[in-house]
Scaffold this motif. Structure first.
Motif, PDB file in Angstrom:
ATOM      1  N   PRO A   1       0.825  -1.217   0.000  1.00 24.44           N
ATOM      2  CA  PRO A   1       0.000   0.000   0.000  1.00 24.44           C
ATOM      3  C   PRO A   1       0.856   1.263   0.000  1.00 24.44           C
ATOM      4  N   PHE A   2       0.442   2.233  -0.794  1.00 23.20           N
ATOM      5  CA  PHE A   2       1.091   3.540  -0.762  1.00 23.20           C
ATOM      6  C   PHE A   2       0.677   4.265   0.522  1.00 23.20           C
ATOM      7  N   PRO A   3       1.624   4.887   1.237  1.00 21.38           N
ATOM      8  CA  PRO A   3       1.249   5.631   2.445  1.00 21.38           C
ATOM      9  C   PRO A   3       0.183   6.678   2.145  1.00 21.38           C
ATOM     10  N   GLY A   4      -0.938   6.579   2.843  1.00 18.63           N
ATOM     11  CA  GLY A   4      -2.026   7.520   2.621  1.00 18.63           C
ATOM     12  C   GLY A   4      -2.611   7.438   1.233  1.00 18.63           C
ATOM     13  N   GLY A   5      -2.317   6.356   0.506  1.00 19.12           N
ATOM     14  CA  GLY A   5      -2.801   6.219  -0.858  1.00 19.12           C
ATOM     15  C   GLY A   5      -2.073   7.089  -1.860  1.00 19.12           C
ATOM     16  N   ASP A   6      -0.957   7.676  -1.457  1.00 19.27           N
ATOM     17  CA  ASP A   6      -0.211   8.615  -2.313  1.00 19.27           C
ATOM     18  C   ASP A   6       0.962   7.895  -2.962  1.00 19.27           C
ATOM     19  N   LYS A   7       0.911   7.728  -4.281  1.00 13.71           N
ATOM     20  CA  LYS A   7       1.962   6.976  -4.976  1.00 13.71           C
ATOM     21  C   LYS A   7       3.287   7.721  -5.002  1.00 13.71           C
ATOM     22  N   GLU A   8       3.298   9.024  -4.654  1.00 13.20           N
ATOM     23  CA  GLU A   8       4.555   9.762  -4.604  1.00 13.20           C
ATOM     24  C   GLU A   8       5.328   9.496  -3.317  1.00 13.20           C
ATOM     25  N   LEU A   9       4.726   8.777  -2.373  1.00 14.61           N
ATOM     26  CA  LEU A   9       5.399   8.466  -1.111  1.00 14.61           C
ATOM     27  C   LEU A   9       5.950   7.044  -1.094  1.00 14.61           C
ATOM     28  N   VAL A  10       6.438   6.592  -2.227  1.00 11.18           N
ATOM     29  CA  VAL A  10       7.105   5.289  -2.268  1.00 11.18           C
ATOM     30  C   VAL A  10       8.406   5.355  -1.476  1.00 11.18           C
ATOM     31  N   TYR A  11       8.905   4.202  -1.074  1.00  8.62           N
ATOM     32  CA  TYR A  11      10.102   4.157  -0.236  1.00  8.62           C
ATOM     33  C   TYR A  11      10.838   2.847  -0.467  1.00  8.62           C
ATOM     34  N   ALA A  12      12.040   2.762   0.084  1.00  8.28           N
ATOM     35  CA  ALA A  12      12.823   1.524   0.050  1.00  8.28           C
ATOM     36  C   ALA A  12      13.521   1.364   1.382  1.00  8.28           C
ATOM     37  N   SER A  13      13.565   0.157   1.877  1.00  6.24           N
ATOM     38  CA  SER A  13      14.239  -0.132   3.142  1.00  6.24           C
ATOM     39  C   SER A  13      15.746  -0.093   2.942  1.00  6.24           C
ATOM     40  N   VAL A  14      16.438   0.582   3.850  1.00  2.00           N
ATOM     41  CA  VAL A  14      17.892   0.701   3.761  1.00  2.00           C
ATOM     42  C   VAL A  14      18.527  -0.684   3.738  1.00  2.00           C
ATOM     43  N   GLY A  15      19.481  -0.870   2.818  1.00  8.88           N
ATOM     44  CA  GLY A  15      20.169  -2.153   2.693  1.00  8.88           C
ATOM     45  C   GLY A  15      19.624  -3.028   1.585  1.00  8.88           C
ATOM     46  N   THR A  16      18.448  -2.679   1.044  1.00 10.94           N
ATOM     47  CA  THR A  16      17.887  -3.448  -0.070  1.00 10.94           C
ATOM     48  C   THR A  16      18.491  -2.968  -1.387  1.00 10.94           C
TER      49      THR A  16
ATOM     50  N   ALA B   1      17.039   0.401  -2.369  1.00 12.87           N
ATOM     51  CA  ALA B   1      17.598   1.555  -1.653  1.00 12.87           C
ATOM     52  C   ALA B   1      19.000   1.874  -2.162  1.00 12.87           C
ATOM     53  N   ASP B   2      19.802   0.819  -2.391  1.00 12.69           N
ATOM     54  CA  ASP B   2      21.163   1.043  -2.905  1.00 12.69           C
ATOM     55  C   ASP B   2      21.130   1.761  -4.249  1.00 12.69           C
ATOM     56  N   SER B   3      20.224   1.330  -5.122  1.00 11.29           N
ATOM     57  CA  SER B   3      20.119   1.966  -6.438  1.00 11.29           C
ATOM     58  C   SER B   3      19.701   3.419  -6.300  1.00 11.29           C
ATOM     59  N   TYR B   4      18.737   3.683  -5.413  1.00 13.46           N
ATOM     60  CA  TYR B   4      18.300   5.069  -5.239  1.00 13.46           C
ATOM     61  C   TYR B   4      19.427   5.944  -4.693  1.00 13.46           C
ATOM     62  N   LEU B   5      20.133   5.445  -3.705  1.00 17.02           N
ATOM     63  CA  LEU B   5      21.213   6.235  -3.115  1.00 17.02           C
ATOM     64  C   LEU B   5      22.341   6.491  -4.115  1.00 17.02           C
ATOM     65  N   ASP B   6      22.606   5.517  -4.981  1.00 14.52           N
ATOM     66  CA  ASP B   6      23.607   5.740  -6.025  1.00 14.52           C
ATOM     67  C   ASP B   6      23.148   6.829  -6.999  1.00 14.52           C
ATOM     68  N   ASP B   7      21.882   6.761  -7.399  1.00 15.15           N
ATOM     69  CA  ASP B   7      21.362   7.782  -8.315  1.00 15.15           C
ATOM     70  C   ASP B   7      21.312   9.148  -7.643  1.00 15.15           C
ATOM     71  N   LEU B   8      20.982   9.159  -6.363  1.00 17.81           N
ATOM     72  CA  LEU B   8      20.981  10.409  -5.609  1.00 17.81           C
ATOM     73  C   LEU B   8      22.370  11.033  -5.613  1.00 17.81           C
ATOM     74  N   ALA B   9      23.394  10.204  -5.419  1.00 13.41           N
ATOM     75  CA  ALA B   9      24.774  10.703  -5.404  1.00 13.41           C
ATOM     76  C   ALA B   9      25.204  11.216  -6.777  1.00 13.41           C
ATOM     77  N   LEU B  10      24.831  10.493  -7.827  1.00 14.03           N
ATOM     78  CA  LEU B  10      25.167  10.950  -9.178  1.00 14.03           C
ATOM     79  C   LEU B  10      24.534  12.311  -9.466  1.00 14.03           C
ATOM     80  N   GLY B  11      23.240  12.435  -9.137  1.00 14.67           N
ATOM     81  CA  GLY B  11      22.566  13.705  -9.341  1.00 14.67           C
ATOM     82  C   GLY B  11      23.137  14.805  -8.473  1.00 14.67           C
ATOM     83  N   GLY B  12      23.518  14.442  -7.233  1.00 15.94           N
ATOM     84  CA  GLY B  12      24.113  15.424  -6.333  1.00 15.94           C
ATOM     85  C   GLY B  12      25.442  15.944  -6.837  1.00 15.94           C
ATOM     86  N   ASN B  13      26.260  15.059  -7.384  1.00 13.10           N
ATOM     87  CA  ASN B  13      27.546  15.496  -7.939  1.00 13.10           C
ATOM     88  C   ASN B  13      27.348  16.402  -9.147  1.00 13.10           C
ATOM     89  N   PHE B  14      26.335  16.101  -9.977  1.00 16.26           N
ATOM     90  CA  PHE B  14      26.043  16.978 -11.110  1.00 16.26           C
ATOM     91  C   PHE B  14      25.673  18.368 -10.603  1.00 16.26           C
TER      92      PHE B  14
END
Length: 509
Positions: free
Chosen positions: A292-307, A310-323
């Motif tokens: 289930p999306f939290p509150g039915g809001d699909k923009e509030l997706v998440y990933a558990s740290v260590g999965t 989550a690793d893919s998101y954090l890598d993409d976050l870092a790439l975007g941050g460096n840009f």
């Protein structure tokens, strides 16, 4: 940034209760759970202006899986998933929504060794505008090839920049003074495992899978402004006349009565491509696994740290941050080059570069957590462990807050009271009108005359109505809220003399 008119439409939802405990501080109560209180910063004027949908988004975000804290700042307004102007803390989960699609949207400030009266004459300011727009593209999709004097950055150097961030080698290759990297909140971001090798591998896998189409074009946006609320603003510095402000200004390198240049931009099309893909993949996973999306809001997706997710998101976050980091540094080097064209021999130094759309791992109240700041600015006061080995340990780091051209902007420094807001404050004034509402309700002639009355020039034929000062909350009241809540204090005011915006938007009005 978006508002209720852009995201949710008109709502008749009754406003959740904000209980004031001080003049500019209170709590939003979570219905059905008296143990959860959401800190809210804002005077009565600010509190009465919060939209009910914004407050409901705060409640939904706070009660989402793994969330331990959520703070609402005085500039808060409706966003996608979480409110813009909030801080979300989780030790166990990462959330793309409370970062947004403009990864590491940020502020930077360049101090010039140029007295304010040197730009009093309008022809001088017009020459500076022309020199800047010859070097800096503005608007969505615009890259180096759209202006004649842009910094030409090869695809190889661009990829090295997004993998490594502001290293000495990357700065040198992109024509940025290497010393500026020491004036960044985070000069370099690493991958989920703490290395740049994982980012190199991640980028290669995305390219091989065809997940980054038009990568070369996106990398040519290094050294450019986007559209919407992104801007460059030439200002004069007015240091506050208190002993603490003068001391902080000296440490920061601010020069009272001199010219400075404030920039607001992020990771451009590169960051958007990474973030929007992450939203899509996580939403598909939730739907396939019937999570289930939290509150039915699909923009509030998440990933558990260590999965892996989550690793893919954090890598993409870092790439975007460096840009985003290198984008700002190149922008500032080009702005300095433009000033030197008009004022040969003028020098400039970077005061600071600081983000307001990012997630960082920080220790808060004894727990190492992921602190998501969405339209919120980090605020470490003097003595904070995060400032050890920086020039700012004794006074706190610069906080760069854009207001609007007519009200001006502000450089602040955190006070010890910022601890109760997870060492965070607002990122600006915050929208009072959605973009469509502003375009419908604001008169173009009045908007343009207001800037002219304040003797503020712009590169636009008509200043975009959805970016007009009246589309935003009262900056004075927002700053008053921060001061009264004892979160931060003013160091200097920045008075706008000219503004660089997306000129194409201005021509469409």
């Amino acid at each position: 940034m978006s508002s209720i008119n852009d995201v949710c439409g008109t709502s008749s939802t009754a406003s959740p209760a904000v209980i004031p405990t001080e003049e500019a501080f209170g709590y939003l109560l979570v219905p059905g759970d008296s143990a959860i209180r959401i800190p809210v910063v804002g005077t009565d004027t600010i509190r009465s202006g919060f939209d009910p949908v914004c407050l409901q988004q705060a409640i939904t975000s706070r009660t989402a899986p793994g969330v331990s804290e959520l703070i609402l700042n005085p500039d808060a307004h409706v966003g996608y998933g979480a409110p813009i102007g909030c801080v979300l803390v989780s030790p166990t989960h990462v959330y793309p929504g409370p970062v947004g699609v403009d990864i590491k949207c940020s502020m930077s400030l360049l101090q010039l060794d140029l007295p304010a009266d040197a730009i009093n004459d309008r022809p001088v300011r017009r020459a500076l505008i022309d020199a800047i727009i010859e070097r800096l593209p503005t608007g969505p999709g615009k890259g180096q090839r759209s202006v004649p004097k842009a910094r030409q950055i090869s695809c190889d150097d661009g990829m090295k920049a997004v993998v490594e961030g502001a290293t000495e080698e990357v700065c040198t290759a992109l024509g940025v003074p290497p010393s500026w990297r020491f004036r960044c909140e985070d000069a370099t971001h690493r991958g989920h495992d703490g290395t740049s090798l994982s980012l190199k591998s991640r980028l290669a896998s995305l390219i091989d899978a065809g997940e980054l189409p038009y990568l070369t074009e996106k990398l040519t946006q290094l050294g450019s402004y986007g559209g919407g609320n992104h801007f460059g603003e030439c200002s004069t510095v007015e240091v506050a006349q208190t002993e603490s402000a003068r001391r902080a200004a000296s440490v920061f390198g601010l020069k009272d009565g001199h010219v400075a240049f404030l920039s607001h931009c992020g990771s451009r099309g590169f960051g958007y491509a990474l973030a929007s893909r992450q939203f899509r993949l996580l939403q598909e996973q939730f739907q396939e696994q019937r999570i289930p999306f939290p509150g039915g809001d699909k923009e509030l997706v998440y990933a558990s740290v260590g999965t892996p997710e989550a690793d893919s998101y954090l890598d993409d976050l870092a790439l975007g941050g460096n840009f985003a980091t290198m984008n700002h540094l190149v922008i500032n080097s080009l702005v300095l080059e433009a000033f030197q064209q008009v004022f040969p021999g003028v020098t400039g130094s970077l005061i600071y570069f600081i983000s307001h759309n990012f997630a960082r791992q920080e220790e808060y109240r004894g727990t190492l957590s992921w602190v998501h700041r969405k339209g919120a600015t980090r605020a470490f006061p003097a003595g904070h462990p995060g400032l050890i080995d920086t020039p700012f340990f004794a006074v706190g780091h610069p906080i760069l807050l854009p207001g609007d051209p007519c009200s001006g902007s502000m450089v602040m420094v955190a006070e010890p009271g910022a601890e109760r807001t997870c060492f965070s404050i607002n990122h600006g004034a915050g929208r009072a009108l959605g973009r469509r509402a502003a375009i419908r309700s604001l008169d173009q002639r009045t908007v343009d005359e207001d800037l002219d009355t304040h003797d503020i020039l712009t590169n636009c034929r008509h200043y975009p109505r959805d970016e007009a000062p009246d589309a935003y909350k009262s900056f004075d009241e927002v700053i008053r809220s921060v001061e009264k809540a004892r979160l931060a204090s003013p160091v200097a005011s920045l008075r706008a003399r000219f503004v660089i915006k997306d000129a194409e938007e201005g021509r469409r009005r």
